[in-house]
Design a protein around this motif. Structure first.
Motif, PDB file in Angstrom:
ATOM      1  N   GLU A   1       0.827  -1.213   0.000  1.00  0.00           N
ATOM      2  CA  GLU A   1       0.000   0.000   0.000  1.00  0.00           C
ATOM      3  C   GLU A   1       0.861   1.262   0.000  1.00  0.00           C
ATOM      4  OE1 GLU A   1      -2.493  -0.369   3.391  1.00  0.00           O
ATOM      5  OE2 GLU A   1      -3.841  -1.858   2.470  1.00  0.00           O
ATOM      6  N   ASN A   2       2.028   1.179   0.625  1.00  0.00           N
ATOM      7  CA  ASN A   2       2.915   2.338   0.708  1.00  0.00           C
ATOM      8  C   ASN A   2       3.899   2.421  -0.452  1.00  0.00           C
ATOM      9  OD1 ASN A   2       1.777   3.244   3.126  1.00  0.00           O
ATOM     10  ND2 ASN A   2       3.116   1.938   4.363  1.00  0.00           N
ATOM     11  N   GLY A   3       3.779   1.504  -1.419  1.00  0.00           N
ATOM     12  CA  GLY A   3       4.580   1.580  -2.631  1.00  0.00           C
ATOM     13  C   GLY A   3       6.015   1.099  -2.501  1.00  0.00           C
TER      14      GLY A   3
ATOM     15  N   SER B   1       9.233  -0.992  -3.189  1.00  0.00           N
ATOM     16  CA  SER B   1       9.684  -1.649  -4.419  1.00  0.00           C
ATOM     17  C   SER B   1       9.681  -3.160  -4.247  1.00  0.00           C
ATOM     18  CB  SER B   1      11.105  -1.190  -4.763  1.00  0.00           C
ATOM     19  OG  SER B   1      12.033  -1.723  -3.815  1.00  0.00           O
ATOM     20  N   PRO B   2       9.644  -3.898  -5.355  1.00  0.00           N
ATOM     21  CA  PRO B   2       9.716  -5.363  -5.257  1.00  0.00           C
ATOM     22  C   PRO B   2      10.943  -5.838  -4.481  1.00  0.00           C
ATOM     23  CG  PRO B   2       9.024  -4.742  -7.456  1.00  0.00           C
ATOM     24  CD  PRO B   2       9.396  -3.471  -6.752  1.00  0.00           C
ATOM     25  N   ALA B   3      12.077  -5.166  -4.664  1.00  0.00           N
ATOM     26  CA  ALA B   3      13.284  -5.574  -3.943  1.00  0.00           C
ATOM     27  C   ALA B   3      13.130  -5.357  -2.442  1.00  0.00           C
ATOM     28  CB  ALA B   3      14.495  -4.799  -4.458  1.00  0.00           C
ATOM     29  N   MET B   4      12.513  -4.237  -2.055  1.00  0.00           N
ATOM     30  CA  MET B   4      12.312  -3.972  -0.636  1.00  0.00           C
ATOM     31  C   MET B   4      11.294  -4.940  -0.038  1.00  0.00           C
ATOM     32  SD  MET B   4      14.414  -1.665   0.228  1.00  0.00           S
ATOM     33  CE  MET B   4      13.810  -1.110   1.819  1.00  0.00           C
ATOM     34  N   LEU B   5      10.262  -5.277  -0.822  1.00  0.00           N
ATOM     35  CA  LEU B   5       9.289  -6.258  -0.344  1.00  0.00           C
ATOM     36  C   LEU B   5       9.951  -7.621  -0.163  1.00  0.00           C
ATOM     37  CD1 LEU B   5       6.183  -5.269  -2.486  1.00  0.00           C
ATOM     38  CD2 LEU B   5       6.394  -5.059  -0.006  1.00  0.00           C
ATOM     39  N   ASP B   6      10.897  -7.938  -1.038  1.00  0.00           N
ATOM     40  CA  ASP B   6      11.613  -9.207  -0.907  1.00  0.00           C
ATOM     41  C   ASP B   6      12.442  -9.229   0.370  1.00  0.00           C
ATOM     42  OD1 ASP B   6      12.705 -11.798  -1.950  1.00  0.00           O
ATOM     43  OD2 ASP B   6      14.558 -10.640  -1.954  1.00  0.00           O
ATOM     44  N   ARG B   7      13.061  -8.105   0.705  1.00  0.00           N
ATOM     45  CA  ARG B   7      13.840  -8.029   1.944  1.00  0.00           C
ATOM     46  C   ARG B   7      12.947  -8.210   3.168  1.00  0.00           C
ATOM     47  NH1 ARG B   7      18.843  -4.658   1.099  1.00  0.00           N
ATOM     48  NH2 ARG B   7      18.687  -3.869   3.209  1.00  0.00           N
ATOM     49  N   LEU B   8      11.720  -7.753   3.044  1.00  0.00           N
ATOM     50  CA  LEU B   8      10.776  -7.778   4.159  1.00  0.00           C
ATOM     51  C   LEU B   8      10.092  -9.136   4.316  1.00  0.00           C
ATOM     52  CD1 LEU B   8       9.037  -6.317   6.321  1.00  0.00           C
ATOM     53  CD2 LEU B   8       7.596  -5.475   4.446  1.00  0.00           C
ATOM     54  N   ALA B   9       9.906  -9.844   3.203  1.00  0.00           N
ATOM     55  CA  ALA B   9       9.049 -11.029   3.192  1.00  0.00           C
ATOM     56  C   ALA B   9       9.635 -12.205   3.963  1.00  0.00           C
ATOM     57  CB  ALA B   9       8.780 -11.452   1.750  1.00  0.00           C
ATOM     58  N   LEU B  10       8.763 -12.893   4.692  1.00  0.00           N
ATOM     59  CA  LEU B  10       9.092 -14.161   5.335  1.00  0.00           C
ATOM     60  C   LEU B  10       8.152 -15.236   4.795  1.00  0.00           C
ATOM     61  CD1 LEU B  10       9.427 -13.054   9.086  1.00  0.00           C
ATOM     62  CD2 LEU B  10      11.280 -13.506   7.465  1.00  0.00           C
ATOM     63  N   ASP B  11       8.661 -16.450   4.726  1.00  0.00           N
ATOM     64  CA  ASP B  11       7.830 -17.612   4.458  1.00  0.00           C
ATOM     65  C   ASP B  11       8.355 -18.736   5.338  1.00  0.00           C
ATOM     66  OD1 ASP B  11      10.159 -18.558   3.200  1.00  0.00           O
ATOM     67  OD2 ASP B  11       9.434 -18.077   1.192  1.00  0.00           O
ATOM     68  N   GLU B  12       7.786 -19.922   5.209  1.00  0.00           N
ATOM     69  CA  GLU B  12       8.198 -21.032   6.076  1.00  0.00           C
ATOM     70  C   GLU B  12       9.688 -21.328   5.922  1.00  0.00           C
ATOM     71  OE1 GLU B  12       6.747 -22.535   8.429  1.00  0.00           O
ATOM     72  OE2 GLU B  12       4.596 -22.208   8.173  1.00  0.00           O
ATOM     73  N   ASP B  13      10.194 -21.289   4.698  1.00  0.00           N
ATOM     74  CA  ASP B  13      11.610 -21.601   4.476  1.00  0.00           C
ATOM     75  C   ASP B  13      12.510 -20.538   5.099  1.00  0.00           C
ATOM     76  OD1 ASP B  13      11.020 -23.930   3.148  1.00  0.00           O
ATOM     77  OD2 ASP B  13      11.189 -23.058   1.136  1.00  0.00           O
ATOM     78  N   ARG B  14      12.163 -19.267   4.888  1.00  0.00           N
ATOM     79  CA  ARG B  14      12.998 -18.205   5.447  1.00  0.00           C
ATOM     80  C   ARG B  14      12.945 -18.209   6.975  1.00  0.00           C
ATOM     81  NH1 ARG B  14      12.571 -12.781   1.580  1.00  0.00           N
ATOM     82  NH2 ARG B  14      13.374 -13.772  -0.310  1.00  0.00           N
TER      83      ARG B  14
END
Length: 425
Positions: free
Chosen positions: A69-71, A73-86
């Motif tokens: 929502e705050n715009g 970037s895809p790279a910043m979202l990747d740095r932020l994202a967690l999933d089961e593997d991470r």
């Protein structure tokens, strides 16, 4: 985790002073614990991260939604994202730190003077360490684990992008640590996103013993400018890969694609590619990067290889893109490559690809960066890959610690002097 009154009613200096004093008291208890006890507590914390994975991932989903929502970037979202593997990797990293040799108590030097005085230098914790970081929630776990293993208290100030993730991770960590006998105040998260709290941390001399900033250039610049506390700086990663004339073409292509595109948002990502004019497969290398989805900004000679390359501006050579964008220059030999790196590198990680061992040794010796590599991707610039477990950052300065900062970098030393009644004449 220690409870605090609503932060709106407490000025930042008072808030930080209170947290730091609680951390300092907890650090004295932590330092008195045995190495095995601290390791066991971290093992329990790692298991609690696994047990609480659903809550942590739900919190992370809130941060990701807000980030979109705050715009971000895809790279910043990747740095932020967690999933089961991470998240599993984060827990494994905490366990890895628990299993590392404890530097505290290590004798790093000893001597006996002619008068019979026996001297030794012994590693000890630094004390209370403030870590200021941005969008990566894994830093919460990495920093906490490293500080606790080395007997330090941690005062964490994460970025607003990861606020929910950071609180969920810390709640799990604290529950595990407390189950292992570590005081809850040994690891604390600043309970406000007010930027004034950062300023209060930077001026808390006598309460915080060292500040570690992890983030973009503006954050690190502010910390270095305003701090009245010693700073262990993690600057941006303007990392170069130099494809020497004697580089193996297949190796050069594989390393360049990995160094830029494996994960574009990490500090070890390549940001500038230097191609020697004597490298005969330059066109194929440029084409491979473009067709892999990378935007290239090059000098005129690189532009001539592929019409899809845009002309680089003067600022491009000093930019950490953290995205699928790459600056590319053609250089006439080693001296030009070294001069470009000396002018534009952030002293983080620089790489040469070559089958000429003499050229490799010259590069390794003459490039003055924290990490210098031969025939390897710059994405290996990571404490875990160096066998250090998690890292608190890549220090690009020249004092105290350099490169991946792990347990040893979070200790100092004291002199122990043992006498038998000597009085100085």
């Amino acid at each position: 985790m220690t409870a605090h009154p609503a932060t709106q009613s407490i000025d930042p200096e008072t808030l930080i002073a209170g947290l730091a004093r609680e951390g300092r008291a907890a650090q004295r208890q932590l330092a008195a614990m045995s190495s095995d006890a601290r390791a066991h507590a971290l093992t329990l914390a790692a298991q609690r991260l696994r047990d609480d994975s659903a809550a942590i991932l739900a919190a992370n989903a809130k941060d990701l939604e807000a980030g979109r929502e705050n715009g971000l970037s895809p790279a910043m979202l990747d740095r932020l994202a967690l999933d089961e593997d991470r998240l599993s990797s984060i827990a494994a990293g905490v366990e890895a730190v628990a299993n590392l040799p404890d530097p505290v108590g290590e004798v790093i030097g000893s001597d006996e003077r002619p008068n019979g005085l026996k001297l030794s230098r012994v590693r000890v914790p630094i004390g209370t360490i403030g870590i200021i970081y941005e969008s990566r929630p894994n830093v919460t776990a990495d920093a906490a684990a490293l500080c606790v293993r080395a007997g330090n208290a941690a005062l964490l100030r994460g970025g607003s992008e990861a606020v929910h993730s950071n609180h969920a991770i810390l709640a799990a960590l604290t529950a595990g640590l407390e189950a292992g006998g570590v005081p809850g105040a040994a690891v604390q998260l600043i309970p406000t996103q007010d930027r004034a709290a950062v300023g209060a941390m930077l001026t808390a001399a006598g309460l915080i013993d060292m500040i570690v900033p992890r983030g973009g250039k503006s954050l690190v610049a502010r910390v270095q400018s305003d701090a009245r506390v010693p700073v262990l700086a993690h600057l941006d990663g303007i990392n170069h890969t130099y494809v020497h004339a004697a580089a193996d073409p297949a190796m050069a292509k594989e390393i360049a694609l990995n160094a830029k595109l494996r994960r574009t948002g990490i500090c070890g990502a390549m940001e500038t590619l230097l191609i020697d004019a004597g490298f005969t497969e330059a066109r194929d290398l440029v084409t491979a990067l473009i067709e892999a989805g990378c935007e290239l900004r090059g000098d005129e000679r690189i532009q001539a290889l592929d019409e899809r390359v845009t002309l680089a501006s003067a600022n491009d050579w000093d930019t950490e893109y953290l995205d699928a964008v790459l600056s590319v220059a053609m250089v006439d030999g080693m001296d030009q490559a070294l001069a470009h790196i000396a002018r534009h590198s952030s002293a983080h990680t620089d790489v040469i690809i070559t089958s000429d061992d003499a050229a490799a040794e010259q590069f390794l010796i003459e490039v003055d960066s924290a990490i210098v590599m031969h025939n390897a991707s710059s994405q290996f610039a990571d404490g875990g890959e160096f066998g250090l477990g998690a890292e608190i950052g890549i220090a690009t300065g020249r004092l105290h610690a350099r490169g991946p900062v792990a347990l040893e970098g979070l200790t100092t030393y004291k002199w122990l002097v043992r006498g038998s009644g000597q009085a100085r004449p």
